[in-house]
Design a protein around this motif. Structure first.
Motif, PDB file in Angstrom:
ATOM      1  N   GLN A  84       0.810  -1.209   0.000  1.00 52.02           N
ATOM      2  CA  GLN A  84       0.000   0.000   0.000  1.00 52.02           C
ATOM      3  C   GLN A  84       0.847   1.264   0.000  1.00 52.02           C
ATOM      4  O   GLN A  84       0.585   2.204  -0.741  1.00 52.02           O
ATOM      5  CB  GLN A  84      -0.909   0.019   1.227  1.00 52.02           C
ATOM      6  CG  GLN A  84      -1.952  -1.067   1.235  1.00 52.02           C
ATOM      7  CD  GLN A  84      -2.949  -0.870   2.344  1.00 52.02           C
ATOM      8  OE1 GLN A  84      -3.548   0.182   2.468  1.00 52.02           O
ATOM      9  NE2 GLN A  84      -3.120  -1.891   3.166  1.00 52.02           N
ATOM     10  N   PHE A  99     -10.641   3.622  -0.449  1.00 50.00           N
ATOM     11  CA  PHE A  99     -10.654   2.411   0.369  1.00 50.00           C
ATOM     12  C   PHE A  99     -11.796   2.425   1.381  1.00 50.00           C
ATOM     13  O   PHE A  99     -12.269   1.385   1.812  1.00 50.00           O
ATOM     14  CB  PHE A  99      -9.332   2.277   1.137  1.00 50.00           C
ATOM     15  CG  PHE A  99      -8.164   1.838   0.288  1.00 50.00           C
ATOM     16  CD1 PHE A  99      -8.307   1.582  -1.062  1.00 50.00           C
ATOM     17  CD2 PHE A  99      -6.916   1.681   0.850  1.00 50.00           C
ATOM     18  CE1 PHE A  99      -7.238   1.183  -1.845  1.00 50.00           C
ATOM     19  CE2 PHE A  99      -5.821   1.277   0.080  1.00 50.00           C
ATOM     20  CZ  PHE A  99      -5.985   1.026  -1.265  1.00 50.00           C
ATOM     21  N   GLU A 272      -4.710  -6.768   4.363  1.00 51.22           N
ATOM     22  CA  GLU A 272      -5.052  -6.131   3.086  1.00 51.22           C
ATOM     23  C   GLU A 272      -3.978  -6.424   2.045  1.00 51.22           C
ATOM     24  O   GLU A 272      -4.292  -6.772   0.896  1.00 51.22           O
ATOM     25  CB  GLU A 272      -5.206  -4.624   3.279  1.00 51.22           C
ATOM     26  CG  GLU A 272      -6.476  -4.226   4.003  1.00 51.22           C
ATOM     27  CD  GLU A 272      -6.579  -2.725   4.229  1.00 51.22           C
ATOM     28  OE1 GLU A 272      -7.673  -2.263   4.574  1.00 51.22           O
ATOM     29  OE2 GLU A 272      -5.562  -2.022   4.066  1.00 51.22           O
ATOM     30  N   LEU A 293     -11.875  -7.349   0.824  1.00 51.41           N
ATOM     31  CA  LEU A 293     -11.246  -6.224   1.523  1.00 51.41           C
ATOM     32  C   LEU A 293     -12.289  -5.398   2.268  1.00 51.41           C
ATOM     33  O   LEU A 293     -12.057  -4.966   3.401  1.00 51.41           O
ATOM     34  CB  LEU A 293     -10.488  -5.358   0.523  1.00 51.41           C
ATOM     35  CG  LEU A 293      -9.185  -5.958  -0.016  1.00 51.41           C
ATOM     36  CD1 LEU A 293      -8.781  -5.279  -1.319  1.00 51.41           C
ATOM     37  CD2 LEU A 293      -8.080  -5.844   1.012  1.00 51.41           C
ATOM     38  N   ASN A 297     -12.467  -4.833   6.422  1.00 48.20           N
ATOM     39  CA  ASN A 297     -12.524  -3.532   7.078  1.00 48.20           C
ATOM     40  C   ASN A 297     -13.820  -3.348   7.857  1.00 48.20           C
ATOM     41  O   ASN A 297     -13.813  -2.821   8.977  1.00 48.20           O
ATOM     42  CB  ASN A 297     -12.368  -2.415   6.044  1.00 48.20           C
ATOM     43  CG  ASN A 297     -10.921  -2.125   5.714  1.00 48.20           C
ATOM     44  OD1 ASN A 297     -10.274  -1.293   6.342  1.00 48.20           O
ATOM     45  ND2 ASN A 297     -10.391  -2.829   4.728  1.00 48.20           N
TER      46      ASN A 297
END
Length: 308
Positions: A84, A99, A272, A293, A297
């Motif tokens: 990332q 995101f 992630e 993903l 989260n």
């Protein structure tokens, strides 16, 4: 305390409901690094400041075809598709994706812009222009470049000392990231804080102000380990590198936007990256990966908000 002494994107990330929760320490940055000798070897024009993602793709394709024609084995470009900080986060935001939702309470990976950005990126892997996640997980992109096996890659300033001390330092050049819809960079940031229940708050506060000030920031910059968040002393960072011009890291900070800090960032970050690896190794589809993903989260955020 005057917060204008620090990079705005860093202080913005540390503010919550009108209060600053950390004194900014440093900020990372990112740039594209390329091997001039390999570009010259294969007769490909070197990138120029202000370039675009489309130009990067065309440069990578040109390199790849010329390398193949010459019987070479180098990679035209190696993209850190599982990281990332050095690539994925900024790439997504440059493409207009995200995101998290605006309230930062739900994952927002699975959206039209991010899907399109991932499809475009995966297309380069399918073409064979860029190696997939399996290769990158076994060999870091910066090590592939410094060993002469890659023509260009993205890198953060955390690798600046390694780059400066490389045996091929004279052949290396850094340039700011290419742009998509924009040229934003979403940095990892660092800050200093203190315990609200501490016994020596006044002394701690004086020390925090010193750490965030010019003297401590200049020492940080001259050491080259980090770019200080204090904008008044960032000029001393690049001066400490004798073999490679690393000023592109500082230039990229002109396009910095605040990171979406959430309380579960540390908890989900490595997971992630692992999912990014699955996507770009072709183990799961882009749709499956982005939904996975979001689920990761959402579960982590829900758990945290229940406890707090």
């Amino acid at each position: 305390m005057d917060s204008s002494q620090w990079l705005e994107a860093v202080t913005d990330a540390f503010y919550y409901e009108g209060s600053l929760y950390a004194i900014p320490k440093g900020v990372d940055s990112c740039a594209v690094i390329y091997n001039k000798a390999l570009f010259e070897k294969y007769g490909v024009s070197m990138p120029k400041e202000g370039w675009t993602w489309e130009e990067l793709k065309e440069t990578a394709r040109d390199l790849d075809s010329r390398i193949e024609a010459a019987g070479g084995s180098e990679y035209g470009v190696v993209l850190p598709v599982t990281d990332q900080n050095s690539f994925i986060r900024s790439y997504v935001y440059q493409a207009g994706g995200s995101f998290l939702d605006e309230e930062m309470r739900n994952g927002n990976f699975y959206n039209e812009k991010t899907v399109a950005a991932f499809e475009d990126l995966y297309g380069l892997i399918e073409e064979g222009v860029c190696p997939g996640a399996t290769i990158i997980q076994e060999n870091s992109p910066i090590d592939l470049l410094l060993s002469g096996k890659a023509c260009m890659t993205y890198t953060t300033q955390n690798n600046a000392k390694k780059i400066n001390e490389s045996s091929i330092a004279d052949d290396l050049e850094l340039i700011t990231m290419p742009s998509l819809e924009n040229n934003c960079y979403v940095p990892a940031i660092m800050g200093y804080g203190m315990n609200s229940q501490g016994k020596h708050k006044e002394a701690s506060w004086r020390f925090l102000k010193y750490l965030g000030g010019e003297e401590a920031g200049r020492m940080l910059a001259e050491d080259g380990a980090d770019i200080p968040a204090n904008v008044k002393v960032q000029q001393y960072y690049a001066a400490g590198f004798e073999n490679v011009d690393v000023s592109a890291f500082q230039k990229q900070l002109e396009h910095t936007i605040p990171i979406q800090l959430i309380p579960v960032r540390d908890k989900v970050n490595s997971e992630e990256n692992a999912i990014f690896g699955e996507i770009f190794a072709g183990s799961i589809t882009i749709e499956e990966g982005l939904k996975k993903l979001d689920e990761l989260n959402n579960n982590a955020l829900e758990e945290w908000y229940v406890k707090h």
